[in-house]
Design an enzyme around this catalytic site. Structure first.
Site, PDB file in Angstrom:
ATOM      1  N   GLY A  13       0.828  -1.201   0.000  1.00 10.65           N
ATOM      2  CA  GLY A  13       0.000   0.000   0.000  1.00 10.65           C
ATOM      3  C   GLY A  13       0.859   1.247   0.000  1.00 10.65           C
ATOM      4  O   GLY A  13       2.002   1.237  -0.492  1.00 10.65           O
ATOM      5  N   ARG A  90      -5.206   5.450  16.621  1.00  8.55           N
ATOM      6  CA  ARG A  90      -4.422   4.284  16.191  1.00  8.55           C
ATOM      7  C   ARG A  90      -4.918   3.026  16.895  1.00  8.55           C
ATOM      8  O   ARG A  90      -4.905   1.943  16.330  1.00  8.55           O
ATOM      9  CB  ARG A  90      -2.937   4.500  16.490  1.00  8.55           C
ATOM     10  CG  ARG A  90      -2.292   5.581  15.639  1.00  8.55           C
ATOM     11  CD  ARG A  90      -0.806   5.690  15.883  1.00  8.55           C
ATOM     12  NE  ARG A  90      -0.208   6.757  15.082  1.00  8.55           N
ATOM     13  CZ  ARG A  90      -0.084   8.013  15.491  1.00  8.55           C
ATOM     14  NH1 ARG A  90      -0.506   8.385  16.683  1.00  8.55           N
ATOM     15  NH2 ARG A  90       0.486   8.916  14.710  1.00  8.55           N
ATOM     16  N   VAL A 120       5.916  -1.327  11.190  1.00  6.32           N
ATOM     17  CA  VAL A 120       5.405   0.021  10.900  1.00  6.32           C
ATOM     18  C   VAL A 120       3.897   0.106  11.168  1.00  6.32           C
ATOM     19  O   VAL A 120       3.357   1.165  11.467  1.00  6.32           O
ATOM     20  CB  VAL A 120       5.697   0.414   9.423  1.00  6.32           C
ATOM     21  CG1 VAL A 120       5.189   1.814   9.105  1.00  6.32           C
ATOM     22  CG2 VAL A 120       7.193   0.330   9.114  1.00  6.32           C
ATOM     23  N   HIS A 177       3.947   5.581  20.426  1.00  8.24           N
ATOM     24  CA  HIS A 177       3.543   6.332  19.235  1.00  8.24           C
ATOM     25  C   HIS A 177       2.062   6.605  19.393  1.00  8.24           C
ATOM     26  O   HIS A 177       1.232   5.781  19.106  1.00  8.24           O
ATOM     27  CB  HIS A 177       3.808   5.461  18.008  1.00  8.24           C
ATOM     28  CG  HIS A 177       3.612   6.151  16.708  1.00  8.24           C
ATOM     29  ND1 HIS A 177       4.068   7.421  16.452  1.00  8.24           N
ATOM     30  CD2 HIS A 177       3.027   5.736  15.565  1.00  8.24           C
ATOM     31  CE1 HIS A 177       3.775   7.741  15.196  1.00  8.24           C
ATOM     32  NE2 HIS A 177       3.136   6.748  14.644  1.00  8.24           N
TER      33      HIS A 177
HETATM   34  N1  APR Z   1      -1.092  -9.735   4.144  1.00  8.75           N
HETATM   35  C1  APR Z   1      -0.440  -8.895   3.314  1.00  8.75           C
HETATM   36  N2  APR Z   1      -0.858  -7.646   3.051  1.00  8.75           N
HETATM   37  C2  APR Z   1      -1.983  -7.243   3.638  1.00  8.75           C
HETATM   38  C3  APR Z   1      -2.711  -8.066   4.541  1.00  8.75           C
HETATM   39  C4  APR Z   1      -2.216  -9.357   4.778  1.00  8.75           C
HETATM   40  N3  APR Z   1      -2.824 -10.213   5.605  1.00  8.75           N
HETATM   41  N4  APR Z   1      -3.784  -7.370   4.967  1.00  8.75           N
HETATM   42  C5  APR Z   1      -3.733  -6.149   4.399  1.00  8.75           C
HETATM   43  N5  APR Z   1      -2.648  -6.072   3.582  1.00  8.75           N
HETATM   44  C6  APR Z   1      -2.231  -4.969   2.723  1.00  8.75           C
HETATM   45  C7  APR Z   1      -3.392  -4.300   2.006  1.00  8.75           C
HETATM   46  O1  APR Z   1      -3.847  -5.085   0.919  1.00  8.75           O
HETATM   47  C8  APR Z   1      -2.784  -2.971   1.593  1.00  8.75           C
HETATM   48  O2  APR Z   1      -2.224  -3.035   0.281  1.00  8.75           O
HETATM   49  O3  APR Z   1      -1.651  -3.921   3.466  1.00  8.75           O
HETATM   50  C9  APR Z   1      -1.652  -2.754   2.625  1.00  8.75           C
HETATM   51  C10 APR Z   1      -1.856  -1.523   3.477  1.00  8.75           C
HETATM   52  O4  APR Z   1      -1.750  -0.417   2.655  1.00  8.75           O
HETATM   53  P1  APR Z   1      -2.636   0.911   2.838  1.00  8.75           P
HETATM   54  O5  APR Z   1      -4.060   0.526   3.009  1.00  8.75           O
HETATM   55  O6  APR Z   1      -2.243   1.845   1.744  1.00  8.75           O
HETATM   56  O7  APR Z   1      -2.154   1.471   4.250  1.00  8.75           O
HETATM   57  P2  APR Z   1      -0.834   2.339   4.557  1.00  8.75           P
HETATM   58  O8  APR Z   1      -1.160   3.772   4.466  1.00  8.75           O
HETATM   59  O9  APR Z   1       0.289   1.803   3.768  1.00  8.75           O
HETATM   60  O10 APR Z   1      -0.634   2.016   6.103  1.00  8.75           O
HETATM   61  C11 APR Z   1      -0.266   0.726   6.531  1.00  8.75           C
HETATM   62  O11 APR Z   1       1.115   1.546   8.302  1.00  8.75           O
HETATM   63  O12 APR Z   1       1.445   3.690   9.086  1.00  8.75           O
HETATM   64  C12 APR Z   1       0.770   2.489   9.295  1.00  8.75           C
HETATM   65  O13 APR Z   1      -1.282   3.134  10.403  1.00  8.75           O
HETATM   66  C13 APR Z   1      -0.732   2.656   9.202  1.00  8.75           C
HETATM   67  O14 APR Z   1      -1.268   0.494  10.067  1.00  8.75           O
HETATM   68  C14 APR Z   1      -1.161   1.256   8.876  1.00  8.75           C
HETATM   69  C15 APR Z   1       0.004   0.726   8.030  1.00  8.75           C
END
Ligand code: APR
Length: 310
Positions: A13, A90, A120, A177
């Site tokens: 993501g 959070r 993260v 955090h």
């Molecule tokens: N296995 C692999 N990937 C996964 C899984 C899983 N079981 N579940 C969710 N994902 C992936 C999603 O498909 C998505 O592509 O995790 C990614 C998260 O990306 P975003 O939704 O863009 O979130 P992002 O802004 O990257 O934040 C991710 O980091 O800073 C922290 O609070 C934030 O907890 C959050 C994390």
């Protein structure tokens, strides 16, 4: 792959893809980008690989849904999970993200038993506990990215307030955090001069408050997700410190074993980061006031961890 170090980034993501981009473009390591969504990591990895000739780096970037491709990683960066929406703290992410982090760490640690894990996903300190338990790794190889980001935010606000370069501005942030983070203003400096000598107590307090609220400020603006450029830059800094064995002193979420008078909980403290991961907790003396705030922060993390499902 090559003889370059191998970094797995889980979650393709916003944070994960941006972290992968920074590592690849610095030529630091080959990258394996993993996600649960089919096609997403493959597509982003291919796009990143096609940027390589323009940027001029030779790091390999692949995307996958299969943990077998991550085997033998030097570092695993865990960003998978759901981000915040406006109005969420959070901590509201805890149940969903604990399940995701537990699953991805179990799968990735099994094939990279010597890796260093950088967590993260939020709520950060609690997810570090989940990752340590799921991996069975020692604390030296399970670290959380929060303090680098929080201090970067504090540095940004200090530099803007004083009209000076961010490069000459240093900041110290301890604790969890979240709302209980502890900005240490007397150790936050411009060219070595504490900001407490450069700003009024009111302004210092306002900048500290904005720092503690830094993530929420961005969530409120974006509305559809949370910050990712600064989080990715911060995760990159930790990866760079480790792979380069740089002995950087960076604030990281760390499992304390009596340091700072705290035992058995992840909380943000300065540590020396090198090729072995956490090489030393960099203990500093806190004032009684700071100690109270730090202990409150650790207690808040402890409470959330106790509420985690087994
Ligand atoms: N296995 C692999 N990937 C996964 C899984 C899983 N079981 N579940 C969710 N994902 C992936 C999603 O498909 C998505 O592509 O995790 C990614 C998260 O990306 P975003 O939704 O863009 O979130 P992002 O802004 O990257 O934040 C991710 O980091 O800073 C922290 O609070 C934030 O907890 C959050 C994390």
């Amino acid at each position: 792959m090559s003889s370059r170090p191998k970094v797995t980034v889980i979650g393709a993501g916003n944070v994960g893809a941006t972290t992968a981009q920074r590592i690849a473009e610095a030529g630091l390591a080959d990258i394996v980008l993993v996600d649960i969504v089919e096609g997403l990591p493959q597509g982003k990895a291919l796009d990143l690989a096609e940027a390589a000739p323009v940027i001029a780096h030779d790091a390999h970037v692949i995307g996958t849904n299969d943990y077998a491709d991550t085997a033998g990683s030097d570092i695993i960066v865990v960003t998978s999970g759901i981000p915040r929406k406006p109005g969420m703290s959070r901590d509201d992410l805890i149940a969903t993200n604990a399940g995701i982090v537990g699953a991805v760490v179990t799968a990735s640690a099994a094939v990279s038993p010597d890796a260093i894990i950088i967590v993260v996903t939020n709520p950060l300190d609690v997810m570090c506990h989940v990752a340590m338990k799921a991996s069975g790794f020692p604390r030296e190889r399970v670290l959380g990215m929060a303090g680098v980001l929080d201090s970067a935010r504090f540095r940004t606000f200090i530099a803007q307030e004083l009209g000076v370069s961010v490069e000459d501005t240093h900041a110290f942030v301890l604790g969890g955090h979240g709302d209980t983070m502890v900005p240490l203003s007397r150790y936050s400096t411009v060219a070595g001069v504490p900001i407490t000598e450069l700003l009024t107590p009111d302004r210092v307090a306002a900048l500290e408050q904005r720092t503690a609220n830094g993530g929420a400020e961005i969530v409120a603006l974006l509305k559809t997700g949370s910050a990712f450029y600064a989080p990715a830059a911060s995760a990159f800094e930790m990866v760079d410190a480790i792979l380069g064995d740089r002995k950087r002193v960076l604030p990281c979420a760390t499992y304390l074993k009596g340091e700072f008078g705290i035992d058995g909980v992840f909380v943000g403290v300065p540590v020396v980061l090198g090729r072995n991961g956490l090489e030393r907790v960099f203990e500093i003396t806190l004032t009684p006031e700071e100690r109270v705030a730090f202990e409150k922060s650790a207690a808040a993390v402890r409470e959330l961890v106790a509420a985690l499902p087994d």
